[in-house]
Enzyme design. Structure first.
Site, PDB file in Angstrom:
ATOM      1  N   GLN B 236      24.532 -71.651  55.853  1.00 54.55           N
ATOM      2  CA  GLN B 236      23.338 -72.485  55.781  1.00 54.55           C
ATOM      3  C   GLN B 236      23.514 -73.760  56.611  1.00 54.55           C
ATOM      4  O   GLN B 236      22.604 -74.568  56.688  1.00 54.55           O
ATOM      5  CB  GLN B 236      23.045 -72.855  54.319  1.00 54.55           C
ATOM      6  CG  GLN B 236      22.720 -71.654  53.447  1.00 54.55           C
ATOM      7  CD  GLN B 236      22.495 -71.982  51.981  1.00 54.55           C
ATOM      8  OE1 GLN B 236      23.079 -71.359  51.120  1.00 54.55           O
ATOM      9  NE2 GLN B 236      21.649 -72.954  51.684  1.00 54.55           N
ATOM     10  N   ARG B 383      19.622 -73.330  44.608  1.00 54.57           N
ATOM     11  CA  ARG B 383      18.202 -73.561  44.861  1.00 54.57           C
ATOM     12  C   ARG B 383      17.746 -74.913  44.334  1.00 54.57           C
ATOM     13  O   ARG B 383      16.742 -75.034  43.622  1.00 54.57           O
ATOM     14  CB  ARG B 383      17.347 -72.454  44.263  1.00 54.57           C
ATOM     15  CG  ARG B 383      16.003 -72.407  44.977  1.00 54.57           C
ATOM     16  CD  ARG B 383      15.152 -71.255  44.578  1.00 54.57           C
ATOM     17  NE  ARG B 383      13.939 -71.299  45.381  1.00 54.57           N
ATOM     18  CZ  ARG B 383      13.385 -70.232  45.928  1.00 54.57           C
ATOM     19  NH1 ARG B 383      13.913 -69.050  45.769  1.00 54.57           N
ATOM     20  NH2 ARG B 383      12.281 -70.361  46.628  1.00 54.57           N
ATOM     21  N   CYS B 384      18.509 -75.942  44.637  1.00 48.87           N
ATOM     22  CA  CYS B 384      18.069 -77.283  44.242  1.00 48.87           C
ATOM     23  C   CYS B 384      18.816 -78.282  45.091  1.00 48.87           C
ATOM     24  O   CYS B 384      19.727 -77.934  45.820  1.00 48.87           O
ATOM     25  CB  CYS B 384      18.361 -77.539  42.765  1.00 48.87           C
ATOM     26  SG  CYS B 384      20.101 -77.514  42.331  1.00 48.87           S
ATOM     27  N   GLU B 753      12.556 -75.729  46.285  1.00 43.24           N
ATOM     28  CA  GLU B 753      13.488 -75.847  45.176  1.00 43.24           C
ATOM     29  C   GLU B 753      12.834 -76.379  43.914  1.00 43.24           C
ATOM     30  O   GLU B 753      13.340 -76.170  42.811  1.00 43.24           O
ATOM     31  CB  GLU B 753      14.654 -76.729  45.605  1.00 43.24           C
ATOM     32  CG  GLU B 753      15.437 -76.049  46.729  1.00 43.24           C
ATOM     33  CD  GLU B 753      16.477 -76.931  47.378  1.00 43.24           C
ATOM     34  OE1 GLU B 753      16.362 -78.160  47.216  1.00 43.24           O
ATOM     35  OE2 GLU B 753      17.379 -76.395  48.025  1.00 43.24           O
TER      36      GLU B 753
END
Lengths: 161, 801, 198
Positions: B236, B383-384, B753
């Site tokens: 990522q 996912r945050c 997110e």
């Protein structure tokens, strides 16, 4: 390990390969035949990323030996489009935003392709159940249900005509 | 003057910001032409597989490679001994600690990397792994973080013994990593001492794993003749990987090319650097051949990047009316055996201090202690944004518990405590500057949409019959878009992001951005931003990311930073081009640049109809007819250092019914209102929200990385680790308000997110709400049917008599 | 992952016969389905092997067995075993105390108490079946052991004749074992077990 000679139909053409007896179908497809559309997500047949159509059934090719495909008929995502035209399930996923990272998509499409032959007029609940062997981490499935409905409608319209 | 219809038509043709444009990525994916790391096949490629520890904690007495090396096709077995001369047996983590690449004399978690077998294909590599003989001397395992700092706790990190620092400040025990404190402790304590009412609750965020469908992997290819290393990698943050690889290997960055091709989901799992990558790179350099390493699902769930494992104790002090006066939080953070926490360098607990949430809390204090245990390293933002899920979970549970104690409705207590719209920009007690928000409007809209009073009436009625119905509310604020380089960096590199745009002579363009899509649809949405800013149809704008040889340096995609940082860079780069285009247009039209107005896709001379130049015409002129003294071409680069974070928010409501005999939970309704500021592609936003909610559902209802008392991992295949299917996943209803960010060039805040961050507390609040009338204050996640049934059974609710 | 088991096998033979067989470590080991002593190191230390086949998977454990104590008076023996599979992916330890008690009337009973710890892949994937698998192994052990004692009591005490009377399985029988494990699992749902797992 002595290799086995196998011949099967892949996406409408005949393929002939040598594989070890232990080679999994998914590895034969991806590595020997270079068809990398089908993916490996879990190796335990839970996720469905490796789903292919085998002799008229959806199977998870991570738990099928390549030698079992001998003499059979295999369809993968690469064989869905016909004469340059997308299959309605492909169109549906694109129109209804049924994919994000795209990793589960080939398995989803191949499953939807077979599912709609098993049940051409499904309810949303039928689709959720019929597609439940394929996991998606991105979409939350809601748009996948819509995408399959889109394809169902289109298939019924073309076949009814 | 253009007619309205013509104006609209021109605008629509661009498919710019606000358009629900179909995704440009899709034609490849739906035809099996995605290109993921495991699809990369290079001539002469070898395959690596990892030998892993069966023990959570053990000394390695011997490693016998002989049998493995005797197997034809096995080329090498790498161990720490082999990496030592290269000084690569340990590697730095993002959190200032070090992590063993291959276990150095000792293993500290089950499935830890012990050796790497390099062989001609993946089957032979697996065969080789089975033939490597490792002799261990088991040591007592430390599993429960609450005992990590006991006097007699086994010492996990012998390499750190005697060191009072592990990269994040002072530590007080051999298994202690750091203590992080924020806020005014004395003032907080004073308020707690005299408050009308206080509540205190232990709240757990159990260990989970992001589990993207594609596992991690790489193909490293070192060209001995050119001295160049190319690595295809599931990352990522490819540019950061290049810097790290350069620092580790000593190769100059100019000789290293990192390519993140298509990525099959990231969710925080693909931010870190993992031992498998290092092993493949080393092997490739040694052999001068490409080496592929692909994780199995078991390896993925066992070793690369867990999330959460925050053991929190929250306290609120309030007046009789439920107006919160102070917040106090103490957290025990289980970081596993190495501190490989994914975070901007100076933030050992990420942005946990956003835990005052959407509420105007005058005073607060938070403390986080990180400890080592015999578990896999990680602590990624699943996912945050960094530790925001934990923070939001804490405050959203605490406000419900306070409401329960005071007998105030759970929606009402939120209205009483919201930061008011007129208070923005708002400075929080723990130091954040919230950019914009309108919380009451969002919650009101949701309550009306679901007819909240009717739901509460139904619930009251059901309770009289012993039925269990829960209503969960969550009004969250995220903090995303890391971040301003003044306080955010990774290994010293500021957390800016970048965009380079080249407009070609015939009016098409290519844009390269420092972020990397993993399903978010960047190729579609960045093109939309440029379309609107430049007046060129998004269809002719190509977006490329993930190749460090072509894209400008950026920090990557995680923590919802693509739109807030990469999107801002894109808008600004386009604006630089438009400024140049204005000058060219002025030159072509023989007027002053000030006499021109911009309209959708062209510059028009003020008050002179017909005197205009479209961007397409200007692009052509940029290559043959520019004003004297101006450089030819139409290119711009922007490195955007955000002045602040963005603060997306939302109001969620969940209604669920619980079967009191089986403990099964059925989500009847989930209504999610998100405010992410300016909306670039509503279709993609909705898709991101569906996905985030589904991952929130997974975490709240079933996900758990579980260990037995000996440190054996009990949930590392999809047999045991919960990924919801289409059947149990609820149906989602989405809604929105738009409160633009005042500092972002487009007003956009980031969205993907929020549904995860806000969804988890919403589900858990709903489950807890179902039992609230029975005096229950906290049931921890995951709310599996069995766990819920246990609560039911303890309360005697399943008695059929 | 740890499981503690306690089992009593009543045997229609005198306690002395039971005790005689119990002290023959090699013989006792062979009563364990799939187990084999491969080498005696000294009076109290042995090397051995356990092979297990469950469906398509074979696990082969190499390990050491140590006699911790022998109490003639109590007819009690304490054993400690540990092993790991050849690849090191799984490991196990076992403490076993076995005692022969005189039941009078020329009968006896053998009481076995074992405490098994497994780690690695076996714990991750087999953990939920560990209690049931261990129970089955112990049951098969009990049957084999009983047969040996009975044979010994009949005077067939040379290893050859014993082996002839009790052909010990060299591998755990996958199908039979799986079936018994499933049965055991269902029984355990109804509390029909003395085992405690933890």
């Amino acid at each position: 390990m002595a290799k086995q000679h196998i011949v099967f139909s892949l996406n409408g053409g005949v393929v002939e390969i040598l594989v070890e007896p232990r080679t999994l179908l998914i590895h034969a497809l991806r590595e020997t035949l270079g068809q990398t559309g089908s993916h490996i997500g879990c190796e335990t047949s839970h996720c469905g990323a490796c789903t292919v159509d085998f002799n008229g059934k959806s199977v998870k090719s991570c738990t099928v030996l390549a030698v079992q495909a001998d003499g059979g008929e295999v369809l993968t995502v690469e064989g869905l489009a016909h004469n340059g035209a997308l299959h309605p399930v492909q169109e549906g996923f694109m129109q209804e935003h049924g994919l994000q990272c795209g990793f589960c998509t080939p398995g989803m499409l191949i499953r939807a392709y077979r599912f709609l032959q098993e049940n051409p007029s499904p309810t949303d609940e039928d689709i959720r159940m019929g597609m439940s062997g394929n996991l998606c981490r991105c979409t939350g499935y809601q748009n996948i249900v819509k995408a399959v409905q889109y394809a169902a409608n289109k298939l019924r319209a073309t076949q009814g005509a | 003057m253009a007619t309205t219809a013509e104006y609209l038509e021109r605008e629509q043709k661009l498919e710019g910001i606000g358009c629900a444009r179909k995704r440009k990525e899709d034609p490849r994916f739906i035809q099996g032409k995605g290109h993921y790391v495991d699809d990369v096949h290079l001539p002469g490629m070898l395959f690596g597989a990892v030998v892993r520890s069966p023990h959570a904690h053990a000394r390695i007495k011997s490693i016998n490679k002989e049998k493995a090396l005797a197997l034809p096709g096995v080329r090498a077995v790498l161990t720490a001994e082999d990496l030592k001369p290269l000084k690569l047996h340990w590697m730095p983590t993002l959190a200032g600690d070090v992590q063993a690449v291959l276990a150095d004399e000792k293993v500290c978690f089950q499935y830890q990397e012990v050796a790497m077998v390099i062989a001609d294909d993946r089957y032979l590599a697996a065969d080789g792994v089975d033939l490597v003989e490792v002799e261990y001397e088991p040591l007592p395992a430390l599993v429960d973080p609450h005992h990590a700092m006991d006097a007699d706790a086994p010492v996990i990190r012998e390499d750190l013994v005697g060191k009072d620092e592990a990269g994040q400040g002072k530590r007080v025990h051999d298994n202690h990593i750091f203590r992080w404190e924020v806020g005014d402790k004395a003032a907080t304590d004073r308020i707690f001492a005299t408050a009308d009412v206080t509540v205190k609750q232990a709240v757990l965020n159990p260990r989970v794993h992001p589990c993207p469908l594609e596992t991690c992997g790489c193909v490293a290819s070192f060209d001995k003749v050119r001295g160049e290393l190319t690595v295809y990698i599931t990352s990522q943050a490819p540019h950061v990987v290049r810097t790290v690889v350069s620092l580790l290997s000593g190769l100059p960055e100019s000789k290293i090319r990192i390519i993140s091709p298509d990525i099959g989901g990231g969710f925080g799992n693909k931010v870190g650097i993992y031992p498998g990558y290092v092993g493949a790179i080393v092997a490739s350099i040694v052999f001068g051949r490409p080496v592929k390493w692909i994780e199995s699902r078991i390896e993925n769930l066992s070793t690369t990047a867990f999330a959460r494992d925050y053991h929190m104790v929250g306290e609120l002090a309030a007046d009789k009316n439920g107006r919160i006066k102070a917040l106090r939080v103490n957290v025990l953070a289980d970081h596993g055996a190495f501190n490989a926490h994914a975070q901007p360098t100076k933030w050992p607990a990420g942005f946990f201090s956003i835990c005052t949430g959407s509420y105007d809390i005058p005073v607060a204090y938070a403390r986080v202690d990180g400890v080592y245990t015999n578990k896999a390293p990680g602590g990624v933002a699943y996912r945050c944004s960094f530790r925001v899920t934990e923070a939001v979970h804490l405050i959203e549970r605490m406000i419900d518990i306070l409401a329960q104690k005071l007998g105030i409705d759970k929606a009402e207590i939120r209205f009483r405590n919201f930061i008011k719209p007129e208070q923005f920009p708002y400075h929080s007690a723990l130091g954040w500057d919230y950019d914009s928000g309108d919380y009451p409007t969002a919650l009101k809209k949701v309550l009306e949409a679901v007819n909240y009073p009717a739901l509460r009436e139904e619930q009251a009625e059901k309770r009289t019959r012993g039925e269990l119905m829960g209503i969960g509310i969550c009004t969250f604020t995220e903090i995303v878009g890391a971040g301003p380089s003044k306080n955010c960096d990774i290994l010293g590199v500021g957390m800016f992001d970048s965009c380079e745009i080249r407009v070609h002579p015939t009016g098409s363009a290519i844009a390269r951005i420092g972020t990397i899509t993993q399903g978010q649809g960047h190729q579609t949405t960045y093109a939309q931003i440029i379309a609107t800013e430049l007046g060129l149809p998004s269809e002719v704008i190509q977006v490329e990311e993930g190749d460090t040889n072509t894209a400008p340096y950026g920090l990557g995609t995680y923590g919802s930073r693509s739109t807030p940082v990469g999107g801002a860079a894109t808008a600004n780069a386009a604006r630089k081009l438009r400024d140049k285009a204005r000058k060219i247009a002025a030159h072509l039209l023989e007027v002053s640049a000030d006499d021109l107005d911009w309209e959708i896709d062209r510059f028009k001379v003020k008050g002179v109809p017909g005197q205009e130049k479209t961007m397409k015409e200007i692009a052509w002129a940029a290559y043959n007819n520019v004003p004297p003294g101006m450089e030819m071409g139409l290119e711009a680069v922007e490195y955007y250092d955000p002045p602040n974070f963005t603060y997306p928010f939302g109001a969620y409501l969940c209604v669920l019914d619980i079967d009191r005999y089986t403990g099964e939970t059925k989500v009847r309704r989930f209504y999610a209102l998100d405010d992410c500021g300016t909306r670039i592609n509503p279709m993609i936003i909705e898709g991101q929200i569906h996905g985030g909610l589904t991952e929130a559902y997974a975490v709240a209802m079933g996900q758990l990385i579980a260990f037995d008392a000996g440190g054996n991992l009990l949930s590392n295949s999809l047999m045991d680790y919960f990924l919801p299917t289409a059947v149990e996943t609820p149906k989602w209803e989405t809604d929105f308000t738009v409160t633009p960010s005042p500092h972002h060039p487009l007003g956009a805040k980031g969205v993907a997110e929020s549904p995860h961050v806000g969804g988890i507390p919403c589900f858990t609040n709903a489950v807890n709400d179902a039992f609230a009338h029975l005096g229950v204050t906290q049931i921890d996640m995951p709310h599996t049917a069995f766990n819920v049934w246990k609560t039911i059974h303890e309360l005697g609710l399943d008695n059929r008599a | 992952m740890q499981v503690k088991l306690e089992k009593t096998f009543p045997i229609a033979a005198p306690a002395d016969a039971g005790w005689r067989v119990l002290q023959d470590i090699k013989g006792v080991a062979e009563c364990m389905p799939g187990a084999q002593i491969t080498q005696q190191i000294d009076a109290t230390h042995y090397k051995g092997q356990v092979k297990m086949r469950l469906g398509p998977a074979t696990a082969s454990f190499n390990g050491e067995l140590k006699i911790k104590s022998i109490d003639e008076g109590e007819r009690k023996i304490e054993l400690f075993g540990k092993g790991s599979d050849t690849s090191g992916a799984s490991a196990a330890t076992m403490n076993l105390t076995a005692q022969v008690r005189d039941g009078g009337d020329g009968r006896c009973e053998v009481i076995g108490v074992s405490d098994i710890t497994v780690s690695g892949k076996l714990a991750s994937f087999g953990g939920r079946m560990l209690t049931q698998v261990s129970e089955q192994i112990l049951k098969q052990f009990g049957d084999n052991f009983t047969a040996r004692v009975l044979a010994s009591a009949r005077g067939a005490d040379t290893p050859q004749t014993m082996a002839a009377s009790v052909p010990p399985p060299k591998e755990l029988n996958g199908v039979a074992l799986a079936w018994n494990v499933v049965l055991g699992f269902f029984k355990s749902l109804f509390g029909d077990t003395k085992s405690k797992s933890g």
